[in-house]
Design a protein around this motif. Structure first.
Motif, mmCIF file in Angstrom:
data_model
loop_
_atom_site.group_PDB
_atom_site.id
_atom_site.type_symbol
_atom_site.label_atom_id
_atom_site.label_comp_id
_atom_site.label_asym_id
_atom_site.label_seq_id
_atom_site.Cartn_x
_atom_site.Cartn_y
_atom_site.Cartn_z
ATOM 1 N N UNK A 187 0.827 -1.198 0.000
ATOM 2 C CA UNK A 187 0.000 0.000 0.000
ATOM 3 C C UNK A 187 0.866 1.255 0.000
ATOM 4 N N UNK A 188 0.289 2.336 -0.489
ATOM 5 C CA UNK A 188 0.904 3.653 -0.336
ATOM 6 C C UNK A 188 -0.166 4.607 0.169
ATOM 7 N N UNK A 189 0.176 5.324 1.233
ATOM 8 C CA UNK A 189 -0.755 6.251 1.858
ATOM 9 C C UNK A 189 -0.337 7.694 1.609
ATOM 10 N N UNK A 190 -1.340 8.560 1.468
ATOM 11 C CA UNK A 190 -1.099 9.991 1.339
ATOM 12 C C UNK A 190 -1.342 10.716 2.662
ATOM 13 N N UNK A 191 -1.991 10.039 3.597
ATOM 14 C CA UNK A 191 -2.262 10.628 4.907
ATOM 15 C C UNK A 191 -1.757 9.686 5.983
ATOM 16 N N UNK A 192 -1.349 10.201 7.141
ATOM 17 C CA UNK A 192 -0.804 9.344 8.197
ATOM 18 C C UNK A 192 -1.888 8.483 8.844
ATOM 19 N N UNK A 193 -1.465 7.335 9.360
ATOM 20 C CA UNK A 193 -2.379 6.490 10.107
ATOM 21 C C UNK A 193 -2.490 7.021 11.538
ATOM 22 N N UNK A 194 -3.639 6.805 12.145
ATOM 23 C CA UNK A 194 -3.862 7.271 13.519
ATOM 24 C C UNK A 194 -3.017 6.449 14.490
ATOM 25 N N UNK A 195 -2.420 7.121 15.466
ATOM 26 C CA UNK A 195 -1.561 6.469 16.451
ATOM 27 C C UNK A 195 -1.927 6.936 17.847
ATOM 28 N N UNK A 196 -2.019 5.988 18.773
ATOM 29 C CA UNK A 196 -2.277 6.314 20.176
ATOM 30 C C UNK A 196 -0.947 6.680 20.841
ATOM 31 N N UNK A 197 -0.807 7.936 21.253
ATOM 32 C CA UNK A 197 0.443 8.401 21.863
ATOM 33 C C UNK A 197 0.334 8.554 23.376
ATOM 34 N N UNK B 50 18.629 -1.671 19.158
ATOM 35 C CA UNK B 50 17.381 -1.291 19.795
ATOM 36 C C UNK B 50 16.177 -1.678 18.954
ATOM 37 N N UNK B 51 15.020 -1.771 19.603
ATOM 38 C CA UNK B 51 13.796 -2.167 18.912
ATOM 39 C C UNK B 51 12.927 -0.941 18.656
ATOM 40 N N UNK B 52 12.362 -0.871 17.455
ATOM 41 C CA UNK B 52 11.614 0.305 17.013
ATOM 42 C C UNK B 52 10.109 0.082 17.129
ATOM 43 N N UNK B 53 9.420 1.103 17.607
ATOM 44 C CA UNK B 53 7.960 1.170 17.550
ATOM 45 C C UNK B 53 7.618 1.916 16.264
ATOM 46 N N UNK B 54 7.401 1.153 15.189
ATOM 47 C CA UNK B 54 7.185 1.759 13.871
ATOM 48 C C UNK B 54 5.797 2.380 13.784
ATOM 49 N N UNK B 55 5.751 3.645 13.354
ATOM 50 C CA UNK B 55 4.475 4.353 13.238
ATOM 51 C C UNK B 55 4.321 5.016 11.875
ATOM 52 N N UNK B 56 5.121 4.604 10.926
ATOM 53 C CA UNK B 56 5.063 5.191 9.593
ATOM 54 C C UNK B 56 4.054 4.448 8.717
ATOM 55 N N UNK B 57 3.844 4.986 7.534
ATOM 56 C CA UNK B 57 2.973 4.353 6.543
ATOM 57 C C UNK B 57 3.763 3.950 5.306
ATOM 58 N N UNK B 58 5.069 3.738 5.468
ATOM 59 C CA UNK B 58 5.944 3.476 4.325
ATOM 60 C C UNK B 58 6.482 2.052 4.321
ATOM 61 N N UNK B 59 7.056 1.620 5.436
ATOM 62 C CA UNK B 59 7.706 0.323 5.493
ATOM 63 C C UNK B 59 6.687 -0.810 5.429
ATOM 64 N N UNK B 60 7.087 -1.908 4.783
ATOM 65 C CA UNK B 60 6.248 -3.100 4.748
ATOM 66 C C UNK B 60 6.351 -3.842 6.079
ATOM 67 N N UNK B 61 5.469 -4.807 6.267
ATOM 68 C CA UNK B 61 5.507 -5.608 7.498
ATOM 69 C C UNK B 61 6.847 -6.313 7.635
ATOM 70 N N UNK C 249 10.689 10.786 11.950
ATOM 71 C CA UNK C 249 9.698 11.845 12.165
ATOM 72 C C UNK C 249 8.522 11.374 13.009
ATOM 73 N N UNK C 250 8.261 10.055 13.038
ATOM 74 C CA UNK C 250 7.095 9.574 13.789
ATOM 75 C C UNK C 250 7.395 8.371 14.688
ATOM 76 N N UNK C 251 8.317 7.509 14.302
ATOM 77 C CA UNK C 251 8.549 6.273 15.046
ATOM 78 C C UNK C 251 9.395 6.512 16.288
ATOM 79 N N UNK C 252 9.307 5.581 17.234
ATOM 80 C CA UNK C 252 9.964 5.743 18.525
ATOM 81 C C UNK C 252 10.640 4.445 18.930
ATOM 82 N N UNK C 253 11.271 4.460 20.097
ATOM 83 C CA UNK C 253 11.873 3.255 20.657
ATOM 84 C C UNK C 253 10.827 2.467 21.437
ATOM 85 N N UNK C 254 10.896 1.140 21.336
ATOM 86 C CA UNK C 254 10.040 0.302 22.176
ATOM 87 C C UNK C 254 10.614 0.170 23.577
ATOM 88 N N UNK C 255 11.916 0.306 23.685
ATOM 89 C CA UNK C 255 12.573 0.224 24.977
ATOM 90 C C UNK C 255 13.117 1.572 25.415
#
Length: 312
Positions: free
Chosen positions: A211-221, A276-287, A299-305
């Motif tokens: 998939x390719x998205x033009x808008x960001x996916x909703x994320x619980x912060x 380190x392990x990443x909490x991916x929150x982008x709409x670009x990378x595949x599973x 710009x959006x992803x964070x650390x899981x640890x």
């Protein structure tokens, strides 16, 4: 450490041709003023248009040749100014700067493809049809929109690809029917509004979907916490607060990193992860790319640890 802005070429271009492709959609054919060749690209690629100070937007390449790039832009009534600038200012002969191309939506080899597009989501799909046909693969396109008048390239595609492979639907696509009976190895490529993509994701296994998205996916912060980022090339370690992104923290520390959308949709700020392990929150990378944990969008992803080490 080299400036990351130096690692991606920027081009001064002119609008060689402007066409009205549908209600609210114009296409621009961009060339160098001297007619020199532009970098080659593959289906799924996009470029950044540097429109005004601080306003950059990404647009999928939907055509062109060795000396030109073609994009199509929908006028967004509630947008942030990019599409309004394109529609209002970029007439034939106008100058514009562009960066790229870059591709996070590549057409992977497969025996068959099912393409699903909604509205302006048709733009990256257009060159994929020719690429799939060139590979000798089986394919079909299912393209939905509010009305035929709003659907860019509808007539062009039905004329270019006869034989019933192009399905143009005014209104909502019948996705359960469209996506039934996927064959082994068949890939589904989808682009369009978020409700369409969310519905496709419910029906297609992740390993078969791109998939390719033009808008960001909703994320619980609400559960975000602070963590540290080690910058291997800089030899520095920064504290990322719970309410700040890695990108913002880097900028405040004077660390240069290439970025554009700040929403995790364009892939410009993709950065290698060393530990380190990443909490991916982008709409670009595949599973699969997320599971590999080798890159992230700062710009959006964070650390899981408590800590990440990045190649910065």
């Amino acid at each position: 450490m080299s400036d990351p802005l130096d690692r991606l070429d920027t081009y001064d271009l002119v609008v060689a041709e402007r066409r009205q492709e549908a209600d609210g959609v114009v296409s621009l054919l961009l060339r160098r003023p001297d007619g020199a060749p532009l970098p080659a690209w593959e289906a799924g690629a996009h470029i950044d248009l540097l429109l005004t100070e601080g306003v950059e937007r990404q647009y999928s390449l939907c055509g062109g040749d060795a000396g030109s790039w073609r994009i199509a832009v929908l006028r967004e009534q509630d947008g942030r100014g990019g599409s309004a600038h394109v529609h209002g200012e970029l007439q034939e002969g106008a100058a514009v700067r562009a960066r790229g191309p870059r591709n996070h939506f590549r057409l992977e080899p497969a025996p068959a493809y099912r393409f699903v597009a909604g509205g302006i989501g048709i733009t990256p799909i257009v060159p994929m049809l020719s690429a799939a046909a060139g590979q000798g693969a089986e394919w079909s396109l299912h393209y939905g929109g509010r009305s035929r008048a709003t659907m860019a390239f509808a007539e062009e595609l039905t004329g270019r690809h006869p034989g019933g492979r192009v399905d143009i639907v005014e209104g909502l696509l019948d996705l359960p029917a469209v996506l039934a009976d996927l064959r082994p190895g068949e890939l589904v490529y989808a682009c369009g509004p978020e409700p369409l993509l969310a519905a496709v994701e419910e029906l297609v296994p992740a390993e078969a979907l791109r998939t390719e998205r033009f808008t960001p996916t909703a994320t619980d912060t609400s559960g975000d916490t602070a963590f540290e980022v080690e910058l291997a090339a800089c030899g520095r370690t920064l504290k990322v607060p719970a309410d700040r992104t890695i990108l913002a923290t880097l900028q405040e520390a004077g660390v240069q990193v290439l970025y554009s959308c700040t929403e995790g949709t364009c892939g410009t700020c993709e950065t290698d992860v060393l530990a380190g392990e990443v909490d991916h929150r982008d709409s670009v990378l595949t599973a699969a790319e997320r599971d590999a944990n080798e890159t992230m969008m700062v710009c959006v992803s964070r650390a899981k640890g408590e800590r990440l080490t990045l190649d910065l």
